[in-house]
Design a protein around this motif. Structure first.
Motif, PDB file in Angstrom:
ATOM      1  N   LEU A 188      34.698   2.250 -53.129  1.00  0.00           N
ATOM      2  CA  LEU A 188      34.917   0.890 -53.627  1.00  0.00           C
ATOM      3  C   LEU A 188      35.619  -0.017 -52.618  1.00  0.00           C
ATOM      4  CD1 LEU A 188      35.734   1.575 -57.379  1.00  0.00           C
ATOM      5  CD2 LEU A 188      33.996  -0.033 -56.545  1.00  0.00           C
ATOM      6  N   PRO A 189      36.646   0.455 -51.871  1.00  0.00           N
ATOM      7  CA  PRO A 189      37.289  -0.446 -50.905  1.00  0.00           C
ATOM      8  C   PRO A 189      36.372  -0.929 -49.791  1.00  0.00           C
ATOM      9  CG  PRO A 189      38.748   1.382 -51.444  1.00  0.00           C
ATOM     10  CD  PRO A 189      37.413   1.717 -52.023  1.00  0.00           C
ATOM     11  N   ARG A 190      35.197  -0.325 -49.632  1.00  0.00           N
ATOM     12  CA  ARG A 190      34.215  -0.846 -48.683  1.00  0.00           C
ATOM     13  C   ARG A 190      33.551  -2.115 -49.217  1.00  0.00           C
ATOM     14  NH1 ARG A 190      30.677   4.150 -46.202  1.00  0.00           N
ATOM     15  NH2 ARG A 190      32.323   5.726 -46.017  1.00  0.00           N
ATOM     16  N   ALA A 191      33.567  -2.248 -50.554  1.00  0.00           N
ATOM     17  CA  ALA A 191      32.833  -3.354 -51.182  1.00  0.00           C
ATOM     18  C   ALA A 191      33.742  -4.445 -51.729  1.00  0.00           C
ATOM     19  CB  ALA A 191      31.960  -2.809 -52.312  1.00  0.00           C
ATOM     20  N   VAL A 192      34.988  -4.098 -52.062  1.00  0.00           N
ATOM     21  CA  VAL A 192      35.904  -5.069 -52.662  1.00  0.00           C
ATOM     22  C   VAL A 192      37.254  -4.973 -51.972  1.00  0.00           C
ATOM     23  CG1 VAL A 192      34.745  -5.110 -54.907  1.00  0.00           C
ATOM     24  CG2 VAL A 192      36.548  -3.429 -54.495  1.00  0.00           C
ATOM     25  N   ASP A 193      37.999  -6.058 -51.993  1.00  0.00           N
ATOM     26  CA  ASP A 193      39.296  -6.131 -51.325  1.00  0.00           C
ATOM     27  C   ASP A 193      40.393  -5.757 -52.321  1.00  0.00           C
ATOM     28  OD1 ASP A 193      41.356  -6.612 -49.583  1.00  0.00           O
ATOM     29  OD2 ASP A 193      41.247  -8.804 -49.730  1.00  0.00           O
TER      30      ASP A 193
ATOM     31  N   SER B 214      43.416 -11.819 -56.522  1.00  0.00           N
ATOM     32  CA  SER B 214      43.747 -10.710 -55.634  1.00  0.00           C
ATOM     33  C   SER B 214      44.029  -9.488 -56.488  1.00  0.00           C
ATOM     34  CB  SER B 214      44.960 -11.041 -54.755  1.00  0.00           C
ATOM     35  OG  SER B 214      46.110 -11.253 -55.550  1.00  0.00           O
ATOM     36  N   VAL B 215      43.742  -8.309 -55.937  1.00  0.00           N
ATOM     37  CA  VAL B 215      43.859  -7.069 -56.707  1.00  0.00           C
ATOM     38  C   VAL B 215      44.855  -6.138 -56.030  1.00  0.00           C
ATOM     39  CG1 VAL B 215      42.651  -5.073 -57.637  1.00  0.00           C
ATOM     40  CG2 VAL B 215      41.484  -7.293 -57.511  1.00  0.00           C
ATOM     41  N   ASP B 216      45.903  -5.796 -56.766  1.00  0.00           N
ATOM     42  CA  ASP B 216      46.869  -4.822 -56.269  1.00  0.00           C
ATOM     43  C   ASP B 216      46.431  -3.395 -56.573  1.00  0.00           C
ATOM     44  OD1 ASP B 216      48.595  -6.752 -55.267  1.00  0.00           O
ATOM     45  OD2 ASP B 216      49.586  -7.005 -57.203  1.00  0.00           O
ATOM     46  N   LEU B 217      45.998  -3.155 -57.810  1.00  0.00           N
ATOM     47  CA  LEU B 217      45.592  -1.814 -58.234  1.00  0.00           C
ATOM     48  C   LEU B 217      44.264  -1.896 -58.962  1.00  0.00           C
ATOM     49  CD1 LEU B 217      46.005   1.220 -58.739  1.00  0.00           C
ATOM     50  CD2 LEU B 217      47.387   0.624 -60.740  1.00  0.00           C
ATOM     51  N   LEU B 218      43.303  -1.111 -58.500  1.00  0.00           N
ATOM     52  CA  LEU B 218      42.006  -0.980 -59.155  1.00  0.00           C
ATOM     53  C   LEU B 218      41.825   0.496 -59.501  1.00  0.00           C
ATOM     54  CD1 LEU B 218      39.185  -2.066 -59.972  1.00  0.00           C
ATOM     55  CD2 LEU B 218      38.438  -1.560 -57.634  1.00  0.00           C
ATOM     56  N   ALA B 219      41.507   0.774 -60.763  1.00  0.00           N
ATOM     57  CA  ALA B 219      41.332   2.158 -61.197  1.00  0.00           C
ATOM     58  C   ALA B 219      40.060   2.296 -62.018  1.00  0.00           C
ATOM     59  CB  ALA B 219      42.529   2.618 -62.028  1.00  0.00           C
ATOM     60  N   THR B 220      39.307   3.324 -61.727  1.00  0.00           N
ATOM     61  CA  THR B 220      38.242   3.746 -62.623  1.00  0.00           C
ATOM     62  C   THR B 220      38.798   4.886 -63.472  1.00  0.00           C
ATOM     63  OG1 THR B 220      37.404   5.165 -60.839  1.00  0.00           O
ATOM     64  CG2 THR B 220      36.339   3.034 -61.155  1.00  0.00           C
ATOM     65  N   PHE B 221      38.360   4.950 -64.717  1.00  0.00           N
ATOM     66  CA  PHE B 221      38.895   5.992 -65.607  1.00  0.00           C
ATOM     67  C   PHE B 221      37.801   6.581 -66.469  1.00  0.00           C
ATOM     68  CE2 PHE B 221      39.614   1.917 -67.824  1.00  0.00           C
ATOM     69  CZ  PHE B 221      39.071   2.154 -69.073  1.00  0.00           C
ATOM     70  N   TRP B 222      38.021   7.826 -66.898  1.00  0.00           N
ATOM     71  CA  TRP B 222      37.039   8.514 -67.740  1.00  0.00           C
ATOM     72  C   TRP B 222      37.737   9.544 -68.615  1.00  0.00           C
ATOM     73  CZ3 TRP B 222      37.380  13.696 -66.839  1.00  0.00           C
ATOM     74  CH2 TRP B 222      37.868  14.107 -65.583  1.00  0.00           C
TER      75      TRP B 222
ATOM     76  N   LEU C  90      30.579   0.108 -61.015  1.00  0.00           N
ATOM     77  CA  LEU C  90      30.049  -1.227 -61.276  1.00  0.00           C
ATOM     78  C   LEU C  90      30.972  -2.004 -62.201  1.00  0.00           C
ATOM     79  CD1 LEU C  90      26.477   0.175 -61.610  1.00  0.00           C
ATOM     80  CD2 LEU C  90      27.347  -1.150 -59.684  1.00  0.00           C
ATOM     81  N   LEU C  91      31.569  -1.331 -63.179  1.00  0.00           N
ATOM     82  CA  LEU C  91      32.569  -1.972 -64.032  1.00  0.00           C
ATOM     83  C   LEU C  91      33.790  -2.372 -63.204  1.00  0.00           C
ATOM     84  CD1 LEU C  91      32.315   0.445 -67.095  1.00  0.00           C
ATOM     85  CD2 LEU C  91      31.456  -1.904 -66.997  1.00  0.00           C
ATOM     86  N   ALA C  92      34.136  -1.562 -62.193  1.00  0.00           N
ATOM     87  CA  ALA C  92      35.273  -1.879 -61.324  1.00  0.00           C
ATOM     88  C   ALA C  92      35.007  -3.137 -60.514  1.00  0.00           C
ATOM     89  CB  ALA C  92      35.562  -0.699 -60.392  1.00  0.00           C
ATOM     90  N   VAL C  93      33.786  -3.299 -60.018  1.00  0.00           N
ATOM     91  CA  VAL C  93      33.450  -4.518 -59.280  1.00  0.00           C
ATOM     92  C   VAL C  93      33.607  -5.736 -60.181  1.00  0.00           C
ATOM     93  CG1 VAL C  93      31.588  -5.779 -58.141  1.00  0.00           C
ATOM     94  CG2 VAL C  93      31.947  -3.352 -57.632  1.00  0.00           C
ATOM     95  N   VAL C  94      33.133  -5.624 -61.419  1.00  0.00           N
ATOM     96  CA  VAL C  94      33.292  -6.731 -62.372  1.00  0.00           C
ATOM     97  C   VAL C  94      34.774  -7.036 -62.571  1.00  0.00           C
ATOM     98  CG1 VAL C  94      32.949  -7.447 -64.771  1.00  0.00           C
ATOM     99  CG2 VAL C  94      31.108  -6.270 -63.545  1.00  0.00           C
ATOM    100  N   ALA C  95      35.596  -5.996 -62.663  1.00  0.00           N
ATOM    101  CA  ALA C  95      37.034  -6.192 -62.853  1.00  0.00           C
ATOM    102  C   ALA C  95      37.642  -6.996 -61.702  1.00  0.00           C
ATOM    103  CB  ALA C  95      37.732  -4.844 -62.995  1.00  0.00           C
TER     104      ALA C  95
ATOM    105  N   VAL D  13      36.871   4.893 -75.615  1.00  0.00           N
ATOM    106  CA  VAL D  13      35.687   4.777 -74.776  1.00  0.00           C
ATOM    107  C   VAL D  13      35.730   5.901 -73.754  1.00  0.00           C
ATOM    108  CG1 VAL D  13      35.452   2.286 -75.052  1.00  0.00           C
ATOM    109  CG2 VAL D  13      36.807   3.192 -73.158  1.00  0.00           C
ATOM    110  N   PHE D  14      34.557   6.281 -73.254  1.00  0.00           N
ATOM    111  CA  PHE D  14      34.493   7.421 -72.345  1.00  0.00           C
ATOM    112  C   PHE D  14      34.781   7.044 -70.898  1.00  0.00           C
ATOM    113  CE2 PHE D  14      32.172  10.715 -69.915  1.00  0.00           C
ATOM    114  CZ  PHE D  14      32.898  11.801 -70.362  1.00  0.00           C
ATOM    115  N   GLY D  15      34.672   5.766 -70.556  1.00  0.00           N
ATOM    116  CA  GLY D  15      34.927   5.378 -69.174  1.00  0.00           C
ATOM    117  C   GLY D  15      35.003   3.874 -69.026  1.00  0.00           C
ATOM    118  N   GLY D  16      35.613   3.438 -67.941  1.00  0.00           N
ATOM    119  CA  GLY D  16      35.743   2.010 -67.682  1.00  0.00           C
ATOM    120  C   GLY D  16      36.512   1.774 -66.403  1.00  0.00           C
ATOM    121  N   ALA D  17      37.052   0.570 -66.268  1.00  0.00           N
ATOM    122  CA  ALA D  17      37.831   0.203 -65.084  1.00  0.00           C
ATOM    123  C   ALA D  17      38.968  -0.715 -65.503  1.00  0.00           C
ATOM    124  CB  ALA D  17      36.952  -0.484 -64.047  1.00  0.00           C
TER     125      ALA D  17
END
Length: 389
Positions: free
Chosen positions: A230-235, A140-148, A129-134, A296-300
């Protein structure tokens, strides 16, 4: 609301039961092979190999929460039973392969009027969900990463010794979470690269996330469902999940993971070997500090373009995340249960089941006294950068 927690006597299940029991309108029932430690909780004995016991446990329930692993064995068993009984479903699956099998039940769930959310923990879950906000911050998004995780860079020698002893003990105990980590980190894992599904050997690639203030943390590529869903929901052109147990330990693991990958040692032997190395050379955990810690323990994090210029953001939880894996997994699952009727019919990853900003607001209202559910840091083009391959 009547909620049945399958595996509710386990560590994560116990946490979810505790979180849901705080709400007087929720009636919690534990479904497990053994009774819960809390005798005040309703309990029904189930054996997942005997589906009739699971079927009986779900009767009359509004939602079932599945915490039983391995999900590649039991995930579809519990979901199929929920669909057959017309019961909504939430789980904390963090493995990409069974996630795909669970999502394949979408048509059946829709026909039964069931809402099912797969992978609703911290990562996957809150990170999705944080990734969608990002992605909403960029054109346009070249690289999207979730991290923990917390790489713990900059530990003193004394702190490194303490951490090494604690980690070695955990490895020697053969905890399920570490067994799962070794399996995932030694294998090829699904990612999204150049606009299509791909596979890449885990743990080899390292990425550094850095905020606008210079707070930074180092993570390694690991197999999780986020790059598959995530690529099903965001480009996005590229989508990955990265994590860490400790920057020094992460690097220490590399040759051992290669041995597992080649079939030279099994997971148990790998954990034993890593524990011995940590006890022999604890100072491997005394890695240098690159900048202020991103604590922080996790984010995007996402990089791309906005208004014709290179840009990037780091999106963090709006409130405290204390790093307890079981608690931080339980809380998003509990919020999903409380708001399950806002989810779409069918089987979905979190980002498809709920609007990201709505869910993060519910989460904040429940746990953070209503502060904004997320923080967007305008980190710039270096928000996430590959630093090792």
């Amino acid at each position: 609301m009547k909620a049945v927690i399958v595996g509710g006597a386990g560590r994560v299940g116990t946490r979810i039961a505790q979180e849901l029991s705080r709400h007087p309108h929720v009636e919690v029932r534990i479904a497990d092979r053994i009774p819960p430690k809390d005798p005040s909780l309703a309990y029904v004995e189930v054996d997942l190999a005997e589906v009739t016991t699971l079927d009986a446990a779900m009767r009359g329930a509004d939602v079932v929460v599945n915490t039983v692993g391995p999900f590649d064995r039991w995930g579809t068993v519990v979901l199929d039973t929920a669909i057959a009984n017309g019961v909504n479903y939430v789980d904390v699956c963090d493995d990409p392969a069974p996630t795909a099998e669970l999502l394949d039940r979408d048509d059946a769930a829709r026909a039964a009027g069931v809402r099912a959310v797969v992978g609703l923990g911290m990562s996957p879950g809150l990170t999705n969900l944080l990734a969608v906000v990002a992605t909403r911050q960029l054109g346009s998004v070249d690289l999207l990463a979730t991290f923990w995780g917390d790489p713990g860079e900059g530990k003193s020698p004394a702190a490194a010794e303490r951490m090494a002893a604690s980690m070695a003990s955990a490895f020697e105990e053969g905890r399920a979470a570490f067994q799962h980590l070794i399996i995932q980190a030694s294998a090829e894992v699904p990612i999204w690269r150049d606009g299509e599904r791909a596979r890449c050997r885990a743990w080899k690639e390292a990425y550094r996330v850095t905020t606008s203030s210079g707070a930074t943390a180092l993570f390694r590529l690991i197999g999780h469902p986020e790059p598959a869903t995530l690529p099903r929901a965001v480009d996005v052109r590229e989508c990955i999940n990265v994590g860490t147990i400790d920057a020094g330990a992460d690097r220490l693991m590399l040759p051992v993971l290669d041995q597992v990958n080649r079939g030279e040692i099994d997971v148990s032997a790998a954990l034993t070997l890593l524990a011995a190395q940590l006890r022999e050379k604890p100072q491997v955990l005394a890695t240098p500090r690159v900048g202020p810690a991103l604590s922080v323990f996790g984010g995007a994090a996402a990089t791309g373009e906005r208004d014709g210029r290179r840009s990037g953001v780091v999106v963090l939880p709006g409130g405290p995340v204390d790093g307890s894996m079981s608690l931080e997994t339980a809380r998003p699952a509990a919020v999903g249960v409380l708001n399950i009727h806002s989810a779409e019919l069918g089987v979905h990853a979190p980002e498809a089941a709920f609007d990201a900003e709505d869910f993060l607001k519910w989460f904040s209202d429940t746990y953070w006294d209503g502060v904004p559910g997320f923080i967007v840091d305008e980190a710039g083009p270096d928000a996430i950068v590959r630093v090792e391959s």
